[in-house]
Write a protein that holds these residues in place. Structure first.
Motif, PDB file in Angstrom:
ATOM      1  N   CYS A   1      -1.473  -5.110   5.120  1.00  0.00           N
ATOM      2  CA  CYS A   1      -0.625  -5.596   4.034  1.00  0.00           C
ATOM      3  C   CYS A   1      -0.893  -7.083   3.875  1.00  0.00           C
ATOM      4  N   THR A   2      -1.233  -7.505   2.664  1.00  0.00           N
ATOM      5  CA  THR A   2      -1.572  -8.902   2.403  1.00  0.00           C
ATOM      6  C   THR A   2      -0.433  -9.599   1.663  1.00  0.00           C
ATOM      7  N   TYR A   3      -0.621 -10.902   1.394  1.00  0.00           N
ATOM      8  CA  TYR A   3       0.406 -11.732   0.748  1.00  0.00           C
ATOM      9  C   TYR A   3       1.682 -11.797   1.586  1.00  0.00           C
ATOM     10  N   CYS A   4       1.550 -11.714   2.908  1.00  0.00           N
ATOM     11  CA  CYS A   4       2.711 -11.639   3.797  1.00  0.00           C
ATOM     12  C   CYS A   4       3.100 -13.009   4.348  1.00  0.00           C
ATOM     13  N   ASN A   5       4.356 -13.354   4.190  1.00  0.00           N
ATOM     14  CA  ASN A   5       5.022 -14.439   4.936  1.00  0.00           C
ATOM     15  C   ASN A   5       4.616 -15.846   4.536  1.00  0.00           C
ATOM     16  N   ASP A   6       3.509 -16.033   3.838  1.00  0.00           N
ATOM     17  CA  ASP A   6       3.118 -17.335   3.300  1.00  0.00           C
ATOM     18  C   ASP A   6       1.880 -17.122   2.441  1.00  0.00           C
ATOM     19  N   TYR A   7       1.456 -18.180   1.739  1.00  0.00           N
ATOM     20  CA  TYR A   7       0.282 -18.059   0.871  1.00  0.00           C
ATOM     21  C   TYR A   7      -0.574 -19.317   0.994  1.00  0.00           C
ATOM     22  N   MET A   8      -1.878 -19.123   1.279  1.00  0.00           N
ATOM     23  CA  MET A   8      -2.782 -20.256   1.427  1.00  0.00           C
ATOM     24  C   MET A   8      -4.096 -20.057   0.687  1.00  0.00           C
ATOM     25  N   GLY A   9      -4.276 -18.978  -0.075  1.00  0.00           N
ATOM     26  CA  GLY A   9      -5.530 -18.750  -0.780  1.00  0.00           C
ATOM     27  C   GLY A   9      -6.185 -17.453  -0.361  1.00  0.00           C
TER      28      GLY A   9
END
Length: 573
Positions: free
Chosen positions: A493-501
């Motif tokens: 599962c992606t886009y989890c808990n924070d976003y950095m690119g």
């Protein structure tokens, strides 16, 4: 048998003309609502009292500002029942959701700035959904199945098929077969009572960019429409208060728009209200496949119940294990850098700077690199710094250095570009001159890594956007580490808990398409993720009392005075 509950709550946002997050375009401002945005939450508890809270928000990103606010509120509400390592916070990645939700400066520039009211609305909706899910939890059967889209279903295409083809393990695809250059399977976790599905969690990677940057209404895009349709169908089948979560898998290089001969012409024909219709149709494909999976033979989730580990890692100088780095012994990441290809955007989903400016920027970036690496006037320390930076960043034509806060070697407040050239540049210069980003990070660098096991399932929860093959390699890494523990299937599962690119493979990175230009920690980023997740998985194998992983590190807070200078800025009239 598990105890489970679920809920969804609308994120109460009032469109006030702030730019939405996703496309990074100054003109992409919210003035209305097309499809309301929701937080959907699942609360799970095993027989030992171990819990898992899974929340999916109709947003473009999850930020530490959101997560820390939600954790604080849930600690107050649930007390000892809440443990932050058991919270998974993810999003649908709709590009028609609110911006201004990050303490870091870069992705808020177009908003402009930080909008505390947006974060408050997200925290309120999430805590309300989690609380209701917890309060309504009952005995529930949980199972998993999967289905695959047929090649004929027009749901997703690889938008960087040339980069995808650089990976040695893939079947080569040409531009006419870009729809096959991705993972077309959809795992579905079903929550059932008395044999009837009441809630579900789907994982399929495709960008939520059916609605383009010329629309001005909040909208859940394809994932939001998939959830709405699935919930209506579950309700017709007898479910009382159904919740359907359509979260993201490996979406980094996957578009909902056709990519192939004539793609630009085909995209230009899709305009206005037709974009919302297109999003609804794409969501319908996803909803239909989820129900196909529900009607197949399910494997009951049993085994050792719920376990979870969460650890924050500073990615600005991580050395990757050579086994994940083609044998390279000094494969290291660096401070974040955005390449010219990031600012150039993607040709179909989200074009950026004009091609002529991109060509000029590449020439300047290469000239600057040569000067820095060969310059006799530089100090030994300066040369060593840039040697390490450019070794990590490889072929990237660096436009923005996030560590030293420079654009093409020029401090932000001294940029020579005139303000009228681009309103985002003007806002960046204004904030820099006001002292609003001197000590504040431009993008997150201390990143959350999380692994959750639910019976025989393991869920790898990653920040940011992983391409198809990058995600496949990470799943395989964790599966190898957890072999023999009872884990039979590893999901991502992606886009989890924070976003950095983004995170690409090293092979994809060499071509410096948009995804490589937005892989900010350099060409060994995936290898570093594999190294760190491998370590975390090894800790998960141990008895809980013997685990030794970092539980204390968290992202640094920005200086309050600087955040205040970036907060509640008026949107342009």
């Amino acid at each position: 048998m598990y105890t489970a509950g679920w809920s969804k709550q609308q994120i109460q946002l009032t469109p006030q003309g702030y730019a939405m997050h996703g496309y990074g375009q100054w003109h992409h401002r919210a003035t209305g609502v097309q499809l309301p945005l929701y937080c959907r939450a699942l609360y799970l508890e095993d027989q030992r009292g171990q819990t898992l809270i899974f929340c999916c928000l109709d947003l473009g990103y999850v930020t530490h500002a959101m997560r820390s606010g939600i954790c604080a509120r849930l600690t107050d509400l649930l007390g000892a029942r809440f443990c932050e390592q058991q919270l998974v916070l993810t999003c649908t990645h709709t590009h028609s959701g609110p911006g201004g939700c990050s303490h870091e400066a870069l992705y808020n520039l177009v908003t402009p700035g930080f909008v505390p009211a947006h974060v408050d609305a997200i925290v309120n909706a999430t805590t309300a959904a989690v609380t209701e899910a917890w309060q309504t939890a009952q005995a529930t059967d949980i199972s998993v199945a999967e289905a695959s889209f047929s090649p004929q279903t027009p749901v997703a295409w690889n938008r960087s098929v040339e980069a995808y083809n650089q990976n040695p393990e893939v079947t080569q695809r040409n531009a006419r077969n870009s729809h096959l250059a991705l993972d077309r399977t959809m795992p579905v976790i079903a929550l059932r009572r008395q044999g009837r599905t009441e809630a579900l969690l789907s994982l399929f990677g495709v960008h939520a960019t059916c609605v383009g940057n010329r629309r001005h209404r909040y909208d859940g895009d394809n994932k939001g429409y998939a959830a709405a349709e699935a919930e209506a169908r579950l309700r017709r089948d007898g479910a009382h208060q159904p919740v359907a979560i359509f979260a993201q898998g490996t979406a980094g290089d996957v578009s909902p728009h056709y990519h192939g001969p004539g793609a630009a012409r085909r995209r230009r024909r899709l305009r206005g209200e037709a974009e919302y219709t297109y999003a609804r149709q794409n969501g319908s494909y996803q909803s239909d496949l989820a129900f196909q999976a529900l009607h197949r033979q399910h494997r009951g989730i049993n085994g050792s119940g719920i376990q979870s580990l969460l650890s924050y890692v500073d990615f600005t100088n991580r050395q990757a294990d050579a086994r994940f780095a083609d044998g390279e012994q000094m494969a290291c990441t660096s401070e974040p850098c955005h390449g010219v290809s990031f600012f150039a955007g993607t040709p179909i989903d989200g074009p950026g700077m004009p091609a002529v400016l991109a060509r000029g920027a590449r020439w300047l970036a290469r000239r600057l690199r040569k000067q820095r690496l060969q310059g006799a006037s530089a100090t030994t320390a300066e040369r060593a710094y840039y040697q390490r930076l450019y070794q990590a960043q490889g072929p990237k034509d660096i436009l923005l250095e996030g560590g030293r806060k420079q654009i093409l070697g020029m401090p932000l407040q001294r940029l020579k570009l005139p303000d009228f050239a681009d309103p985002v540049v003007a806002e960046l210069k204004r904030q820099a001159r006001a002292g609003a980003i001197e000590q504040s990070a431009l993008v997150p660098t201390v990143l959350p890594l999380q692994i959750v096991t639910l019976g025989q399932l393991a869920l790898v929860c990653c920040p940011g956007e992983f391409t198809t093959v990058a995600g496949q390699r990470l799943r395989e890494t964790v599966a190898q580490e957890l072999a023999g523990t009872g884990v039979e299937q590893v999901l991502l599962c992606t886009y989890c808990n924070d976003y950095m690119g983004y995170v690409t493979t090293r092979e994809e990175y060499q071509l410096q398409h948009y995804e490589g230009g937005h892989t900010v920690f350099g060409q060994w980023t995936l290898a570093a993720f594999q190294t760190e997740f491998s370590r975390l998985a090894r800790e998960l194998r141990k008895p809980a009392a013997e685990r030794n992983h970092d539980r204390k590190t968290r992202p640094p807070l920005p200086p309050a005075a600087e955040l205040a200078l970036r907060s509640n800025l008026a949107p342009p009239a």
